[in-house]
Scaffold this motif. Structure first.
Motif, PDB file in Angstrom:
ATOM      1  N   ASP A 116      59.983  27.451  35.568  1.00  0.00           N
ATOM      2  CA  ASP A 116      59.985  28.836  35.078  1.00  0.00           C
ATOM      3  C   ASP A 116      58.596  29.296  34.627  1.00  0.00           C
ATOM      4  N   GLU A 117      57.600  28.997  35.459  1.00  0.00           N
ATOM      5  CA  GLU A 117      56.213  29.406  35.244  1.00  0.00           C
ATOM      6  C   GLU A 117      55.564  28.775  34.015  1.00  0.00           C
ATOM      7  N   LEU A 118      56.091  27.647  33.560  1.00  0.00           N
ATOM      8  CA  LEU A 118      55.507  26.917  32.439  1.00  0.00           C
ATOM      9  C   LEU A 118      55.375  25.431  32.785  1.00  0.00           C
ATOM     10  N   TYR A 119      54.359  24.801  32.195  1.00  0.00           N
ATOM     11  CA  TYR A 119      54.132  23.365  32.343  1.00  0.00           C
ATOM     12  C   TYR A 119      54.666  22.640  31.116  1.00  0.00           C
ATOM     13  N   TYR A 120      55.209  21.445  31.350  1.00  0.00           N
ATOM     14  CA  TYR A 120      55.727  20.605  30.278  1.00  0.00           C
ATOM     15  C   TYR A 120      55.237  19.181  30.509  1.00  0.00           C
ATOM     16  N   ALA A 121      55.028  18.435  29.426  1.00  0.00           N
ATOM     17  CA  ALA A 121      54.697  17.017  29.533  1.00  0.00           C
ATOM     18  C   ALA A 121      55.379  16.281  28.397  1.00  0.00           C
ATOM     19  N   PHE A 122      55.919  15.107  28.725  1.00  0.00           N
ATOM     20  CA  PHE A 122      56.644  14.301  27.739  1.00  0.00           C
ATOM     21  C   PHE A 122      56.186  12.857  27.864  1.00  0.00           C
ATOM     22  N   SER A 123      55.950  12.211  26.730  1.00  0.00           N
ATOM     23  CA  SER A 123      55.485  10.829  26.697  1.00  0.00           C
ATOM     24  C   SER A 123      56.629   9.895  26.314  1.00  0.00           C
ATOM     25  N   SER A 124      56.687   8.761  26.992  1.00  0.00           N
ATOM     26  CA  SER A 124      57.702   7.754  26.664  1.00  0.00           C
ATOM     27  C   SER A 124      57.402   7.073  25.339  1.00  0.00           C
ATOM     28  N   ASN A 125      56.192   7.199  24.835  1.00  0.00           N
ATOM     29  CA  ASN A 125      55.804   6.536  23.595  1.00  0.00           C
ATOM     30  C   ASN A 125      55.892   7.433  22.371  1.00  0.00           C
ATOM     31  N   THR A 126      56.537   8.575  22.529  1.00  0.00           N
ATOM     32  CA  THR A 126      56.718   9.504  21.417  1.00  0.00           C
ATOM     33  C   THR A 126      58.209   9.664  21.159  1.00  0.00           C
ATOM     34  N   SER A 127      58.615   9.475  19.926  1.00  0.00           N
ATOM     35  CA  SER A 127      60.042   9.604  19.619  1.00  0.00           C
ATOM     36  C   SER A 127      60.482  11.066  19.578  1.00  0.00           C
ATOM     37  N   ASP A 128      59.545  11.953  19.340  1.00  0.00           N
ATOM     38  CA  ASP A 128      59.850  13.377  19.235  1.00  0.00           C
ATOM     39  C   ASP A 128      59.231  14.121  20.417  1.00  0.00           C
ATOM     40  N   SER A 129      59.993  14.276  21.500  1.00  0.00           N
ATOM     41  CA  SER A 129      59.509  14.960  22.703  1.00  0.00           C
ATOM     42  C   SER A 129      60.218  16.290  22.863  1.00  0.00           C
ATOM     43  N   VAL A 130      59.903  17.222  21.980  1.00  0.00           N
ATOM     44  CA  VAL A 130      60.550  18.527  21.979  1.00  0.00           C
ATOM     45  C   VAL A 130      60.031  19.355  23.158  1.00  0.00           C
ATOM     46  N   LYS A 131      60.904  20.172  23.688  1.00  0.00           N
ATOM     47  CA  LYS A 131      60.598  21.029  24.835  1.00  0.00           C
ATOM     48  C   LYS A 131      59.667  22.163  24.399  1.00  0.00           C
ATOM     49  N   VAL A 132      58.396  22.073  24.824  1.00  0.00           N
ATOM     50  CA  VAL A 132      57.404  23.118  24.570  1.00  0.00           C
ATOM     51  C   VAL A 132      56.673  23.372  25.883  1.00  0.00           C
ATOM     52  N   GLY A 133      56.690  24.609  26.335  1.00  0.00           N
ATOM     53  CA  GLY A 133      56.043  24.962  27.590  1.00  0.00           C
ATOM     54  C   GLY A 133      54.652  25.539  27.381  1.00  0.00           C
TER      55      GLY A 133
END
Length: 188
Positions: A116-133
């Motif tokens: 939806d015209e936004l980039y997201y990145a999530f790390s496996s080493n972070t317990s808090d991977s909230v959806k932020v575009g």
């Protein structure tokens, strides 16, 4: 002749059963970039790593991951380029990056998405991977001696960023410019 027909039929049936068995048991599903799921729990945390397993670099290469080993990109640049090109064409896409530091026994997966015209990145080493575009993906490089390039992958809402801005911000005690960004670094 009837006996020969029965034998041929039995052989064909046996081969068919064997083929189906091999197909079902021998073809385990790979966890490829196409299999990444953009899923979240009730607290809006990314859940895409729940089935992620530690794997060898050769298996990660087979799965099409973008791989950084000891800071150097060792495989998957073509997959990364494909991700960037699809996003530039406003097409939903995703890629998993595998970061390894062998002497420290460090492993991290980073899942990048364009939705939806936004980039997201999530790390496996972070317990808090909230959806932020983020609106922009920047790949910023600096040439070094011997054709070695240090680079940053930055997801940001800032339209214009330079390598020097990011480096200065990282070295500053008052880091402001890229605080609201996601930063990944590497060496080519």
């Amino acid at each position: 002749m009837i006996q020969q027909f029965k034998n041929n039929h039995a052989i064909r049936a046996t081969l068919l059963v064997l083929f189906i068995f091999l197909l079902l048991t021998g073809c385990s599903k790979k966890n490829t970039n196409n299999d990444l799921e953009f899923t979240f729990d009730n607290n809006n945390n990314y859940t895409g790593f729940k089935n992620a397993k530690k794997m060898s670099v050769s298996d990660a290469i087979k799965n099409g991951y973008y791989i950084s080993e000891n800071g150097y990109i060792v495989s998957g640049e073509d997959k990364w380029d494909e991700f960037v090109n699809k996003a530039n064409d406003n097409t939903e896409t995703q890629i998993r990056m595998m970061k390894i530091v062998e002497d420290k026994d460090y492993l991290e997966y980073i899942d990048f998405f364009y939705r939806d015209e936004l980039y997201y990145a999530f790390s496996s080493n972070t317990s808090d991977s909230v959806k932020v575009g983020y609106k922009y993906l920047h790949v910023l490089e600096e040439s070094k001696e011997n054709d070695i390039k240090m680079f940053f992958i930055v997801l940001s809402n800032e339209e214009k960023l330079t390598y020097n801005q990011v480096m200065a911000d990282l070295l500053s005690s008052q880091a402001n410019d890229v605080n609201d960004s996601i930063l990944v670094w590497g060496i080519k």
